[in-house]
Write a protein that holds these residues in place. Structure first.
Motif, PDB file in Angstrom:
ATOM      1  N   TYR A 165       0.796  -1.233   0.000  1.00 45.92           N
ATOM      2  CA  TYR A 165       0.000   0.000   0.000  1.00 45.92           C
ATOM      3  C   TYR A 165       0.827   1.282   0.000  1.00 45.92           C
ATOM      4  O   TYR A 165       0.272   2.379  -0.039  1.00 45.92           O
ATOM      5  N   GLN A 196       0.034   4.156  -2.332  1.00 45.69           N
ATOM      6  CA  GLN A 196      -1.332   4.679  -2.290  1.00 45.69           C
ATOM      7  C   GLN A 196      -1.448   5.781  -1.241  1.00 45.69           C
ATOM      8  O   GLN A 196      -0.765   5.762  -0.224  1.00 45.69           O
ATOM      9  N   LYS A 235      -2.876   7.656   1.880  1.00 49.87           N
ATOM     10  CA  LYS A 235      -3.517   7.230   3.122  1.00 49.87           C
ATOM     11  C   LYS A 235      -3.896   8.453   3.957  1.00 49.87           C
ATOM     12  O   LYS A 235      -3.142   9.428   4.033  1.00 49.87           O
ATOM     13  N   THR A 236      -5.055   8.382   4.591  1.00 52.57           N
ATOM     14  CA  THR A 236      -5.473   9.453   5.483  1.00 52.57           C
ATOM     15  C   THR A 236      -4.813   9.279   6.842  1.00 52.57           C
ATOM     16  O   THR A 236      -4.268   8.212   7.164  1.00 52.57           O
ATOM     17  N   GLU A 238      -6.391   6.385   8.633  1.00 54.73           N
ATOM     18  CA  GLU A 238      -5.940   5.080   8.158  1.00 54.73           C
ATOM     19  C   GLU A 238      -4.550   4.738   8.694  1.00 54.73           C
ATOM     20  O   GLU A 238      -4.311   3.613   9.161  1.00 54.73           O
ATOM     21  N   LEU A 239      -3.625   5.705   8.643  1.00 57.95           N
ATOM     22  CA  LEU A 239      -2.264   5.422   9.102  1.00 57.95           C
ATOM     23  C   LEU A 239      -2.205   5.236  10.615  1.00 57.95           C
ATOM     24  O   LEU A 239      -1.485   4.359  11.112  1.00 57.95           O
ATOM     25  N   ILE A 285       2.284   8.788   3.151  1.00 60.07           N
ATOM     26  CA  ILE A 285       2.745   7.668   3.981  1.00 60.07           C
ATOM     27  C   ILE A 285       3.871   8.102   4.924  1.00 60.07           C
ATOM     28  O   ILE A 285       3.746   7.976   6.144  1.00 60.07           O
TER      29      ILE A 285
END
Length: 440
Positions: A143, A146, A148-149, A152-153, A241
């Motif tokens: 991932y 991609q 990530k918010t 999410e992280l 990220i």
């Protein structure tokens, strides 16, 4: 921000000799880099300054191999974990403005994280939190390209749990500096990218430093590469990220200016700098120590995708050195030592690279999965054409270079691999030690 089974920290150990601002052999140093370029060992740029005066710069290779765009002084590179020094500066500035306190715990922001009521900002800065490093997980490479918010992280980091009790020891974790990024954003109520520009880039006049977005070749940004008989482009990690753990783009010239500014009081107070320089279990706060010329240098290394970098500042001699690369097939530490040896009029050799040719069929006896009772990591050996490829559990793959029969090396980490096909065995030599692996 780097993911590799085998990592090294730059150590430059030179005997005492005066620094030469004008008398070093520039032609020889240029020849050194020519040898690297002609043998596809390195693509990137270096810079050395003293008292803020630029003494030497060199760029070799390509910013864009596919379109034959050569690297120049203006080429920008992603600097990976050097970003952590920038983040540490922002934290110390917030402390100076009494917006944050190093002793405050992080449960205010991240109550779901294990031990959050025990983990302080100081623990995050010094890698003493115990928070698991999410970039070590096998899933990371599924991932990392991609977006990530924060939610999410933080969820990924929370699910990683704790590896040890806070402040009981130190262990490198990108999770620490990702969380610091979010804390800074909440504290200043601005995106991390704006904080870097407002509090660091603009005040000291950097011209080529910023938080990256999608790669922009038209803006002199380099692609990154891995060498597999030829330079092959690497995927791009999305900036969301790494954020404050590794999302800055810069140049060696800008990095030397940043180092000069940091260590001459233009970014943080002397008291804040001293806090950053305190080393405990190898780590400072956004800084490593580098012994050099009877003095101690401070800086950081970096790696992300195919990019690698290092910067170092030596307070006693007021010397700044920086290297940025978008493709390396050699140990960057060797390059750093050669450059500084040249600047100090110390002897160094222009390398002579010898190759040991193998066909793709010659590699077949080495292929397989190797495990060891000494470490909990398996190494999978595959091939791509006539190049042997090694990959540790949950880690990116890296090419091995044949040096003689059954022997290969990975210069970037100073590692040697010796195979014994008849015994289904492999020995990894690194850092003076050796680990025996057996093929499963």
């Amino acid at each position: 921000m780097t993911k590799a089974i085998l990592t090294t920290i730059l150590f430059l150990t030179l005997s005492q000799l005066g620094f030469s601002q004008t008398n070093f052999d520039k032609a020889k140093l240029d020849s050194y880099f020519q040898a690297l370029e002609q043998n596809d060992k390195f693509m990137g740029s270096v810079a050395v300054s003293k008292d803020g005066e630029m003494l030497y710069t060199k760029s070799i290779g390509y910013a864009d191999v596919e379109n034959n765009v050569e690297a120049t002084e203006e080429t920008k590179y992603r600097i990976g974990s050097i970003t952590k020094t920038f983040t540490a500066v922002l934290v110390m500035k917030a402390v100076e403005e009494k917006m944050l306190n190093l002793s405050q715990t992080i449960n205010k922001w991240f109550p779901s994280i294990a031990n959050s009521s025990k983990i302080t900002l100081e623990h995050l800065l010094g890698h003493r939190s115990g928070i698991h490093n999410f970039t070590d997980d096998e899933e990371y490479l599924t991932y990392n390209t991609q977006s990530k918010t924060e939610q999410e992280l933080v969820g990924i980091i929370t699910n990683g749990g704790s590896d040890f009790e806070p402040d009981s020891k130190a262990e490198y974790s990108n999770s620490n500096f990702v969380l610091l990024s979010y804390i800074l954003e909440k504290t200043f109520e601005k995106p991390y990218s704006e904080l870097v520009q407002e509090h660091i880039v603009e005040p000291i006049g950097l011209t080529d430093t910023y938080v990256f977005r999608n790669l922009d070749i038209a803006n002199n940004e380099a692609k990154s590469y891995k060498f597999l008989n030829t330079w092959k482009v690497e995927p791009e990690t999305d900036a969301s990220i790494p954020l404050g753990a590794g999302a800055i783009t810069s140049t060696p010239i800008d990095l030397t200016r940043f180092a000069d500014a940091l260590f001459t009081g233009k970014l943080v107070t002397p008291e804040s700098l001293e806090i950053m320089k305190i080393i405990k279990d190898v780590y400072g706060k956004g800084l490593f120590q580098f012994p050099f010329y009877e003095n101690i240098g401070y800086g950081h290394t970096g790696g992300i995708d195919g990019f690698s970098s290092v910067y170092t500042y030596f307070p006693e001699s007021k010397v700044s050195y920086a290297l940025t690369s978008n493709g390396t097939h050699i140990n960057n530490n060797d390059i750093s030592v050669a450059v500084l040896n040249a600047m100090y009029n110390k002897p160094y050799e222009i390398p002579s690279f010898k190759s040991y040719s193998l066909t793709t069929e010659d590699l077949d006896p080495y292929l397989g999965v190797y495990a060891s009772s000494q470490i909990p990591i398996k190494i999978t050996i595959t091939k791509e054409g006539a190049t042997l490829i090694a990959q540790g559990t949950g880690q990116p793959a890296f090419p091995l270079e044949a040096t003689e029969k059954d022997t290969f090396k990975f210069d970037q980490a100073g590692a040697k691999f010796e195979f014994n096909p008849s015994e289904n065995a492999m020995i990894l030599f690194q850092g003076g030690g050796q680990i025996l692996f057996s093929k499963e």
